[in-house]
Design a protein around this motif. Structure first.
Motif, PDB file in Angstrom:
ATOM      1  N   ALA A  86      -5.839  12.607  -0.322  1.00  0.00           N
ATOM      2  CA  ALA A  86      -7.270  12.732  -0.043  1.00  0.00           C
ATOM      3  C   ALA A  86      -7.609  12.242   1.371  1.00  0.00           C
ATOM      4  CB  ALA A  86      -8.075  11.942  -1.073  1.00  0.00           C
ATOM      5  N   GLY A  87      -6.613  11.793   2.096  1.00  0.00           N
ATOM      6  CA  GLY A  87      -6.834  11.292   3.445  1.00  0.00           C
ATOM      7  C   GLY A  87      -6.803  12.407   4.471  1.00  0.00           C
ATOM      8  N   VAL A 119      -6.705   1.937   5.177  1.00  0.00           N
ATOM      9  CA  VAL A 119      -7.171   1.072   4.095  1.00  0.00           C
ATOM     10  C   VAL A 119      -7.614  -0.299   4.595  1.00  0.00           C
ATOM     11  CG1 VAL A 119      -5.814   2.235   2.325  1.00  0.00           C
ATOM     12  CG2 VAL A 119      -4.795   0.357   3.596  1.00  0.00           C
ATOM     13  N   GLN A 120      -7.179  -0.669   5.803  1.00  0.00           N
ATOM     14  CA  GLN A 120      -7.573  -1.983   6.324  1.00  0.00           C
ATOM     15  C   GLN A 120      -7.318  -2.026   7.831  1.00  0.00           C
ATOM     16  OE1 GLN A 120      -5.035  -5.460   5.558  1.00  0.00           O
ATOM     17  NE2 GLN A 120      -6.831  -6.542   4.768  1.00  0.00           N
ATOM     18  N   THR A 121      -8.248  -2.596   8.559  1.00  0.00           N
ATOM     19  CA  THR A 121      -8.048  -2.882   9.977  1.00  0.00           C
ATOM     20  C   THR A 121      -8.489  -4.311  10.236  1.00  0.00           C
ATOM     21  OG1 THR A 121      -8.484  -0.569  10.584  1.00  0.00           O
ATOM     22  CG2 THR A 121      -8.568  -2.201  12.341  1.00  0.00           C
ATOM     23  N   THR A 156       0.423  -0.598  13.874  1.00  0.00           N
ATOM     24  CA  THR A 156       0.099   0.208  12.700  1.00  0.00           C
ATOM     25  C   THR A 156       1.287   0.246  11.754  1.00  0.00           C
ATOM     26  OG1 THR A 156      -1.231   1.615  14.163  1.00  0.00           O
ATOM     27  CG2 THR A 156      -0.818   2.442  11.946  1.00  0.00           C
ATOM     28  N   THR A 157       1.003   0.174  10.457  1.00  0.00           N
ATOM     29  CA  THR A 157       2.073   0.283   9.472  1.00  0.00           C
ATOM     30  C   THR A 157       1.618   1.128   8.293  1.00  0.00           C
ATOM     31  OG1 THR A 157       3.666  -0.972   8.140  1.00  0.00           O
ATOM     32  CG2 THR A 157       1.409  -1.768   8.127  1.00  0.00           C
ATOM     33  N   ALA A 158       2.583   1.822   7.697  1.00  0.00           N
ATOM     34  CA  ALA A 158       2.360   2.514   6.432  1.00  0.00           C
ATOM     35  C   ALA A 158       3.251   1.908   5.352  1.00  0.00           C
ATOM     36  CB  ALA A 158       2.637   4.006   6.579  1.00  0.00           C
ATOM     37  N   ARG A 211      -3.619  -0.787   8.831  1.00  0.00           N
ATOM     38  CA  ARG A 211      -2.771  -0.469   7.678  1.00  0.00           C
ATOM     39  C   ARG A 211      -3.150   0.896   7.126  1.00  0.00           C
ATOM     40  NH1 ARG A 211       0.410  -3.329   4.317  1.00  0.00           N
ATOM     41  NH2 ARG A 211      -0.355  -5.340   5.056  1.00  0.00           N
ATOM     42  N   LEU A 212      -2.141   1.776   7.028  1.00  0.00           N
ATOM     43  CA  LEU A 212      -2.337   3.107   6.480  1.00  0.00           C
ATOM     44  C   LEU A 212      -1.717   3.200   5.098  1.00  0.00           C
ATOM     45  CD1 LEU A 212      -1.329   5.280   9.583  1.00  0.00           C
ATOM     46  CD2 LEU A 212      -3.571   4.312   9.042  1.00  0.00           C
ATOM     47  N   SER A 213      -2.286   4.078   4.294  1.00  0.00           N
ATOM     48  CA  SER A 213      -1.707   4.373   2.981  1.00  0.00           C
ATOM     49  C   SER A 213      -1.574   5.876   2.844  1.00  0.00           C
ATOM     50  CB  SER A 213      -2.607   3.834   1.870  1.00  0.00           C
ATOM     51  OG  SER A 213      -2.115   4.227   0.591  1.00  0.00           O
TER      52      SER A 213
END
Length: 286
Positions: free
Chosen positions: A184-185, A233-235, A147-149, A178-180
């Motif tokens: 709002a999350g 946002v993406q896996t 996992t990355t931000a 992928r995290l952002s």
């Protein structure tokens, strides 16, 4: 804690250490109930012991297990989770990297539940907090979650020469989450609450999930201190095979006995697997 109709467990089978002790008590009880005591040792933190005792009492009160044996096992398993938590450092908050990593693993667990995997199978297969070589063992294969931000690139730390070695299993999948940062999350406690609210999670699976959170270093009592909100946002799911870029024991000189390295997953040329349903089919999990 009293349990009806059971033989007293052997003393060597009871967890102990890390500031507490568990013992079977010899109390007069004509009903045949056995009694298990959780006690704090002088070296143990009173605040942490109180949190542990409250958590244990709450878990037993919420349990729908219909046998005394199941309740006793729930009790001992949860105590061992706390023992591991204390062994790994105690009540310090998860660091930034650990928080992101745990978020990614739970996000993948949520995806497994949403695709229809049995909750008990999904939770029992989550080995990341248990110190597993890969984060999930499902079917005849495994899933390692990275996992990355990070705003650019996808730096994934591989902790050993064995972690991406596919020679020992039929299928090894790497999940790149992928995290952002996004107001709002959802924050980590919110994501945990979403998984806990899934009604398909039966009491045994819920206890297993919560014990793994403790082993990972997460305490519900510290939930308000995890304020960062993320959006997934993406896996992407990659099949780790002979063409996947990796270092393994077979691929390095014999004199290299250990290595940890960083892999940029944005530079991996292999096409990802299209959907998590295909991942489950490849693992033989559903």
């Amino acid at each position: 804690m009293g349990f009806d109709g059971l033989a007293p467990p052997a003393a060597k089978s009871l967890p102990h250490g890390q500031g507490f002790n568990v013992s079977a008590l010899e109390l007069p009880d004509v009903s045949g109930r056995i009694w298990i005591a959780l006690s704090r040792q002088p070296s143990g933190s009173l605040d942490l012991f109180t949190t542990m005792a409250e958590d244990l009492a709450s878990a037993l009160a919420r349990s729908l297990s219909n046998t005394e044996f199941a309740l006793l096992n729930l009790c001992l398993y949860r105590i061992r989770a706390w023992q591991e938590f204390m062994r790994c450092g105690g009540p310090d908050l998860l660091g930034t990297e650990a928080e992101v990593g745990l978020f990614g693993e739970i996000a993948v667990l949520k995806m497994l539940l949403e695709v229809g995997l049995d909750a008990g199978v999904a939770v029992d297969g989550w080995f990341g907090p248990e110190g597993g070589l890969q984060d999930f063992r499902l079917g005849h294969g495994t899933i390692e979650v990275k996992t990355t931000a990070a705003a650019t690139g996808f730096p994934a730390r591989v902790g050993s020469l064995e972690q991406l070695d596919d020679s020992g299993c039929q299928s090894l999948i790497l999940a790149a989450v992928r995290l952002s940062p996004d107001e709002a999350g959802v924050a980590l406690p919110g994501l945990i609450a979403i998984v806990q609210s899934v009604r398909a999670i039966h009491p045994g699976a819920l206890n297993g999930f919560e014990c793994r959170l403790i082993r990972a270093g997460y305490l519900h009592s510290s939930a308000k201190r995890y304020q960062r909100r993320f959006k997934v946002v993406q896996t992407r799911f990659f099949s780790v095979d002979a063409s996947f870029p990796k270092l393994t024991r077979q691929a390095v000189p014999a004199a290299v006995t250990y290595a940890s390295y960083v892999l940029d997953l944005d530079r991996v040329a292999a096409p990802p697997i299209a959907a998590i349903g295909e991942v489950m089919e490849q693992l033989g999990a559903i």
